[in-house]
Design a protein around this motif. Sequence first.
Motif, PDB file in Angstrom:
ATOM      1  N   ARG B 172      66.758  22.353   8.919  1.00 35.52           N
ATOM      2  CA  ARG B 172      67.706  22.425   9.994  1.00 35.52           C
ATOM      3  C   ARG B 172      67.361  23.330  11.152  1.00 35.52           C
ATOM      4  O   ARG B 172      67.402  22.810  12.329  1.00 35.52           O
ATOM      5  CB  ARG B 172      69.096  22.425   9.636  1.00 35.52           C
ATOM      6  CG  ARG B 172      69.752  21.201   8.563  1.00 35.52           C
ATOM      7  CD  ARG B 172      69.891  19.921   9.001  1.00 35.52           C
ATOM      8  NE  ARG B 172      70.079  18.917   8.425  1.00 35.52           N
ATOM      9  CZ  ARG B 172      71.473  18.476   8.307  1.00 35.52           C
ATOM     10  NH1 ARG B 172      72.284  18.785   9.291  1.00 35.52           N
ATOM     11  NH2 ARG B 172      71.799  17.667   7.538  1.00 35.52           N
ATOM     12  N   VAL B 187      73.195  23.947   9.082  1.00 31.36           N
ATOM     13  CA  VAL B 187      74.193  23.925   7.972  1.00 31.36           C
ATOM     14  C   VAL B 187      73.828  25.312   7.319  1.00 31.36           C
ATOM     15  O   VAL B 187      72.907  25.887   7.597  1.00 31.36           O
ATOM     16  CB  VAL B 187      73.862  22.973   7.025  1.00 31.36           C
ATOM     17  CG1 VAL B 187      73.987  21.444   7.825  1.00 31.36           C
ATOM     18  CG2 VAL B 187      72.344  22.859   6.395  1.00 31.36           C
ATOM     19  N   VAL B 192      76.114  22.868   2.109  1.00 33.57           N
ATOM     20  CA  VAL B 192      75.471  22.151   1.306  1.00 33.57           C
ATOM     21  C   VAL B 192      76.031  22.091  -0.299  1.00 33.57           C
ATOM     22  O   VAL B 192      76.232  20.777  -0.649  1.00 33.57           O
ATOM     23  CB  VAL B 192      74.058  22.572   0.873  1.00 33.57           C
ATOM     24  CG1 VAL B 192      73.372  21.682   0.045  1.00 33.57           C
ATOM     25  CG2 VAL B 192      73.449  22.839   2.393  1.00 33.57           C
ATOM     26  N   SER B 195      79.101  19.861   0.016  1.00 31.34           N
ATOM     27  CA  SER B 195      78.807  18.409   0.348  1.00 31.34           C
ATOM     28  C   SER B 195      79.104  17.420  -0.949  1.00 31.34           C
ATOM     29  O   SER B 195      78.996  18.069  -2.054  1.00 31.34           O
ATOM     30  CB  SER B 195      77.799  18.064   0.790  1.00 31.34           C
ATOM     31  OG  SER B 195      76.356  18.518   0.187  1.00 31.34           O
ATOM     32  N   LEU B 205      74.056  16.729   1.145  1.00 28.11           N
ATOM     33  CA  LEU B 205      73.025  17.526   2.233  1.00 28.11           C
ATOM     34  C   LEU B 205      71.799  17.870   1.458  1.00 28.11           C
ATOM     35  O   LEU B 205      71.130  18.524   2.139  1.00 28.11           O
ATOM     36  CB  LEU B 205      74.055  18.921   2.667  1.00 28.11           C
ATOM     37  CG  LEU B 205      75.115  18.362   3.689  1.00 28.11           C
ATOM     38  CD1 LEU B 205      75.742  19.430   4.243  1.00 28.11           C
ATOM     39  CD2 LEU B 205      74.325  17.676   4.955  1.00 28.11           C
TER      40      LEU B 205
END
Lengths: 370, 388
Positions: B172, B187, B192, B195, B205
């Motif tokens: 990201r 993120v 993560v 998620s 994620l």
Amino acid sequence: MKPRRIAVIDAEQTRCEARKAEISYAELVYEPVHALLTRTGLHYDDIDTVVTCSSDFLDGRTISDMAIQEVTGSIGKSASKVSSDGSFALVYAWMRLLAGEFETCLVVAHSKCSEGHQALIENAAFDPLLQRSLGLTHLVAAAIQAQCLLNEGKFTREQFAQAAVHDLKNAARNPYAHHGGEYSVEEILASEPVCDPIRPLEIAPYSDGAACLLLVTESWLRKRAWKSEVAWVEGLGYCTENNDLGDKRLSENPALRKAAGEAYKMAGIRSPEKDLQFVEISSAFSYQTPLWLEEMGLAGRTSGQALNLSGGLMGANPGFASGLIRVCEAVRQVRERPGSRGLAHGMNGFPGQSHCVWLFRSGAAHQGDA
Amino acid sequence: MGQGVAIIGSGQTRHCSTRRDVNIPEMIHEAATRALEDAGLSIHDIGAVVIGNMEHFEGIHLSDLWALEGGGGYLKPTMKIATGGCTGTSLAIAGYYHVASGLVDSCLVIGWEALSASSGETTTGIITAFDPFFERPTLAGAISGLGILAQEYMSRTGITEAQAAQVVVEARKKARLNPHAHLKQSVTVEDVLRSPLLSYPLKYLDMCPTSDGACAVVYVSNAAAKRHGRKAAYIKAVESVHNHAYLGDAVHFCGQRLETLKLASERAYKKAGIANPLLDLDVAEIYEPCSFALLSWMELLGFCGAGDGIRLVENGTVSMSGKLPVNPSGGVLCTNPIGATGLIRTAEASSQVRGMAGEHQVDGAKRAIATGFGGSNWNEILIFSDTP
């Protein structure tokens, strides 16, 4: 730069059926591949690369080649899948050999039309925003084109019926076909149209079937001291026109004209009506035959030129395999008459948006030009 | 024998979850015109068009025949390639063979996906790739298969979910410099881990998105590239290997001699004269459908030893300033228009070598690798160099 000479050494088809209910895709493809390897005395190890052809939609299987990888000998090898008609898969195979990296390529095409609802599948090929809701299918699109041809006075209903009579008669004699018979123009014209102006016997069936062939280089043939007649690749042309029915003059097909012209030029053929002994074309509906022949410069063909000895698609039309079967037939026919030349035509899309034209000449496996 | 091939241009759309403003031919037209502009060519200079997507996901049969109008395929030789997740690299490889064969001197390769166009859905489609009797009832498309492979990797190496999550954080971060990338929101590892769980150990994620988008790449012969006078990315090697139809066989091959990415990379490195990928390559665009995959695949690509993939992330080897930047584009974890994804790896890697990667350019990149991945453990590789 002199391109490598490439030949088809053998080709095999399945006996097509309306529904091969009892076999899987792997079993369907195993049959012709195994037959070809057995007849040629070759093994999976002799296959350098593989190009397959199938339609995820027709198979009802995403990555439809996954179902047949184990039987095509592609495991661990460089391979790919063409998702146009099987005749286009041969184009990619030819390119792989011409590029110099491989000496042999197995080309395989299959479809089981019985697995899906064809009208729904075909409808899904039309523009989702503007056309699908009209209920378009291949049959409807074909009927629109056939009607245009009649309206413009290009061909007659009798010619459409005659093309069907011709192919159905040959198909009845073809052990690989499942549809055919002796009919007359009169009885076809007397029958109720399914979708005006197209009659039931003027429509190719839906079939289950597969075909394969082995493409090799001249140097491979010499190394193996190959004895049998081969079918040398002499010419290729392929071309696609626009998609929307409303955007084109349906009474002509510039894509086919261009494809055929390029193939003839590559092969040095000036009079296709005289220079070709065998012609195998793809007409999913019989009205397409006079139009395709005209666009390929074969309208004035004499009786000395055999057309659709196999019966064409009228005998069996296993989806994406149909064009490769035309190639297999042309290869088989020219190999039976050494020195003869054949044309194989495959197509994709409705009604004939994309075309592929192959030219072969049979000859000894390792000499110069026949 | 064949002729040498180079890439002289590429173009992409701005990938996102749904393109409501264009239909598929229009979306492809964006990518195609950008690629031709980048190459300094017009569509009339193009000898053939190769195009592909996963039509089964999209719900559009013979999708190429509609899409081609936007891609300049009118009255040109065209064909469609479709091989699953690796469709994009299969397209890239087909483009190579088109020109290498000598049949044409130039080729436009187009990959796309637009699930929104016909209410398509990826997992619904991918499930049908599996055997209807033995596998379909238990496998949930690509996610569960990747989950099983991730579990195998975790048990073999001891890698944790938190470590794998670092891959997403890194991706990201890089995507922010890529104007075409779909997901650019930062993120954290906690994001993560928190998620929703999709298929253990893969959480939402950890997985790549599905995006609407298109990519186009222009190929020419080496001779034409030289005449053209523009910076080109010369193709030194292409490779493609797959090895199973049943997922049980894939697990059997894990970490073994017959790992397809290992085989493909060994063959490709040999062709391209690459002895040590970490030293000899300057940038890598790796097709990583999930976080764990990047870790194990860097090992299979020979960047490091077994279980050491995470070290390359933790010590910055794969960062933009590292020894071998991996996925400067943000990779598949940030952008995934399936039919285009492998072609985007190709476009990104070749752009790096051509010095055309803009804000996410790796300085002085001379040799790059692009990979593609899909069902049946299908791994593909292209290697580019700034010299023929």
